[in-house]
Design an enzyme around this catalytic site. Sequence first.
Site, PDB file in Angstrom:
ATOM      1  N   LYS A  67       0.844  -1.170  -0.126  1.00 51.31           N
ATOM      2  CA  LYS A  67      -0.027   0.189  -0.150  1.00 51.31           C
ATOM      3  C   LYS A  67       0.962   1.198   0.056  1.00 51.31           C
ATOM      4  O   LYS A  67       1.951   1.149   0.724  1.00 51.31           O
ATOM      5  CB  LYS A  67      -0.892  -0.245   1.158  1.00 51.31           C
ATOM      6  CG  LYS A  67      -1.863   1.031   1.421  1.00 51.31           C
ATOM      7  CD  LYS A  67      -2.764   0.635   2.678  1.00 51.31           C
ATOM      8  CE  LYS A  67      -4.021   1.588   2.759  1.00 51.31           C
ATOM      9  NZ  LYS A  67      -4.749   1.449   3.931  1.00 51.31           N
ATOM     10  N   SER A 145      -9.659   1.243   2.895  1.00 53.00           N
ATOM     11  CA  SER A 145      -8.656   2.177   1.799  1.00 53.00           C
ATOM     12  C   SER A 145      -7.703   1.443   1.411  1.00 53.00           C
ATOM     13  O   SER A 145      -7.061   2.059   0.368  1.00 53.00           O
ATOM     14  CB  SER A 145      -7.947   3.314   2.846  1.00 53.00           C
ATOM     15  OG  SER A 145      -6.987   2.608   3.923  1.00 53.00           O
ATOM     16  N   SER A 169      -9.893  -1.178   6.975  1.00 47.07           N
ATOM     17  CA  SER A 169      -9.509  -0.987   5.511  1.00 47.07           C
ATOM     18  C   SER A 169      -8.614  -2.340   4.949  1.00 47.07           C
ATOM     19  O   SER A 169      -8.590  -2.141   3.668  1.00 47.07           O
ATOM     20  CB  SER A 169      -8.072   0.123   5.530  1.00 47.07           C
ATOM     21  OG  SER A 169      -8.963   1.366   5.816  1.00 47.07           O
TER      22      SER A 169
END
Length: 441
Positions: A67, A145, A169
């Site tokens: 990420k 996310s 997330s």
Amino acid sequence: MHDLYATRLALRAGRTDARTEIEHAITAAESPACNHVFTHPMFDRAREDAARANAEQPLAGLAFSAKDLFDIEGQTTPAGSKVLAHAPAAKADAIAVTRLRAAGGALMGRTNMTEFAFSGVGVNPHHGTPANACDTATPRIPGGSSSGAAVSVASGAAFIGLGSDTGGSIRIPAALNGIVGFKSTARLVPADGALPLSTTLDTVCAMTRSVRDAVITHEILAGRHVTRGNAPLAAYRLAVPTNVFLDGLEPAVAAALDDALARLRAAGARIEEITLPPLSELASINATGGFSAAEAYAWHRLLLERSGAGYDPRVARRIVNGAHMKAHEYIELIHARHAWIERMEALLSPFDALLSPTLPITAPTIASVAPGAERDDEFFRINSLLLRNPSIINMLDGCAISIPCPVTEGLPVGLMIWHAALHDDPVLAVAAQAEQALQAA
């Protein structure tokens, strides 16, 4: 697609090799399914990593993604934003990246995310929004996310999608994309080198293709051995909380959950229905705004003053809300959370794990929540629904895994298996048995 575990066995048996597997991953990463997934591809570096690895390493040269909020030596860490594009480069890899690389993982690159990790929807106005891997006809949200991380795993571009989970997330995009997402107890994995959202709630963790892959990945990230549980489902005492978690379920979610619970019971699982009265206290506990906004504002305050116009307006709006919390309210929130956790743990203690739908809805279309003030109301409505169930576990300081429910048609639905802090091994053991029962049925 084969999972990491099966591919490692094939590597050791000589039925494939790391170079072949990394080329499969790169082909997937360069396909239309991965549009907007990689914000900084590192495919040549991944080839080099795969070439150096050996089949006896835990990851053996196989692909993982990271990420965009994790430090990678020599690169800036934008966290899905534009405003950090010219920040100084990281001097070292984040600890999580270091551990995956040391285990033989080949890093495919940085993956797209909600700006600064502040939404469960996965929409990004700066880099585009990766489409959910499970519907090629209609672009649907990936969840956030950790949006790009999820699609990288679901599309075949990575075996592990390294991400973070502050209010769901990891589990939200895992559920929406039909893969596995494990949020460990936060303290077990160091967050060094990861740009924070909420220092109280952030957890460094990952998405994978199976529960056994989640176990392997967690052992690497946490630097600990997971005690495998080989007991049958009948050996565990399980419960389904009926309040809050089951409120307002989309019909497809309710049907998939009922079917999954029926299959687990048919496999011998003992499942009770319970109520958890402390869940009704969360709204009042978080009435002054909760941890995420206040802690995010503390980190972003000066950056907002300098570069606020460059933020996603929806993200900036949520961060700025944190400016209103007073010091005494923050301290009271800390104490209230501790007391709430004690009440919850007393109610959970008789059970080995709890079962809930990961999310009350399936993936809506990207068009319905795309950037634009005219869609803000729908965006925030969807965001609230997506965060509702998973965020309870973060508030609990607990651990949880989302695994796919069997769905013959329609969109993926996740089953969340969870408990309080440091119950990670029993949760993983129940999840492994549940996954096997659901796949066999």
